[in-house]
Design an enzyme around this catalytic site. Sequence first.
Site, PDB file in Angstrom:
ATOM      1  N   LYS A 161      19.844  25.597 -20.486  1.00  0.00           N
ATOM      2  CA  LYS A 161      20.833  24.714 -19.845  1.00  0.00           C
ATOM      3  C   LYS A 161      20.525  24.513 -18.360  1.00  0.00           C
ATOM      4  O   LYS A 161      20.520  23.384 -17.867  1.00  0.00           O
ATOM      5  CB  LYS A 161      22.241  25.299 -20.014  1.00  0.00           C
ATOM      6  CG  LYS A 161      22.694  25.465 -21.449  1.00  0.00           C
ATOM      7  CD  LYS A 161      24.114  25.954 -21.542  1.00  0.00           C
ATOM      8  CE  LYS A 161      24.286  27.383 -21.034  1.00  0.00           C
ATOM      9  NZ  LYS A 161      23.546  28.366 -21.841  1.00  0.00           N
ATOM     10  N   ASP A 179      27.198  27.398 -14.856  1.00  0.00           N
ATOM     11  CA  ASP A 179      27.695  28.655 -15.428  1.00  0.00           C
ATOM     12  C   ASP A 179      29.170  28.578 -15.818  1.00  0.00           C
ATOM     13  O   ASP A 179      29.509  28.743 -16.984  1.00  0.00           O
ATOM     14  CB  ASP A 179      27.458  29.832 -14.485  1.00  0.00           C
ATOM     15  CG  ASP A 179      27.637  31.162 -15.198  1.00  0.00           C
ATOM     16  OD1 ASP A 179      27.197  31.263 -16.364  1.00  0.00           O
ATOM     17  OD2 ASP A 179      28.226  32.080 -14.625  1.00  0.00           O
TER      18      ASP A 179
END
EC number: 2.7.11.-
Length: 313
Positions: A161, A179
Amino acid sequence: MRQTNVALLYEAQRERLALTHVSGQLDRTISVTEDRIWPADLIGHLNLIHPARLQILGAAELSWAQRQSREKIGHHLTEIINARPPAIIVADRCQPPPILCTICENADIALFTTPHPAASVIDQLRLYLSRELSEKISLHGVFMDVLGLGVFITGNSGAGKSELALELISRGHGLVADDIVEFSRIAPTVLEGRCPAMLKDFIEVRGLGILNIRTIFGETACRRKMRLRLVVHLERRLPGQTDPSRLPMHRETQEVLGVPVLRAILPVAAGRNIAVLLEAAVRSTILQLRGIDSTQEFIDRQQRMLEGEPGPD
């Protein structure tokens, strides 16, 4: 229970609305106690049916009050004060009646004045309360601005990601949060995503550690907030795992705070340019939001050709 207080509202809106504190305490709570109540319901014009609201008195309400007897006005004001509204605001450059000042002083209800029109005050405070008292949730992933669309990238740990986000940033797109992303439901079908203050501008990439995106790529590489329009899930296929349909008839959705959001699944494998695939998914979503569905166009063209109609040149 979602709540704020009059003091915070006063500090946030004092300059914008030119609020003047006349009397009363600022510690009263403004809260949403039931799921069926929207924050915008907590403020409105003078209303005896909903006396616990934050009450706004404009020129029309004060003109009506001047035509009533002192006893009637005293009775109605007592009804409102007994319901313990968070505050009362007198708008339209009007001066609060002495009886109102006295009652608010005795009951410790905050009383403000503002030169702005009552309708403008209500609109501004509804917007403020809708954001402050909105439903909120924190989710794990990366939130990006891709081609002007808010894209939430999800996936298991190690799916890539942050690496994907870094490549998208290098291609000119913007980072909102890495995050942890804080999503708020600011309207019945509108979700807004922001970055927690602690993580703002930072991204963590395996092998590189923590990077300050604003410092490395400049001011235009970061965004303060974005509206969530698409969820992209990165998925590593396990041996024997079924592949997704190559021609899905319906777009998949994922619910966030009760709001359905379009969702795309991108299988991650060596050699696949995920950044290009994600950009293509975003462009396709933009077309779908405009009513253009490429899959349906293909099916319609196939049907016309089966029926003997000529295809496109």
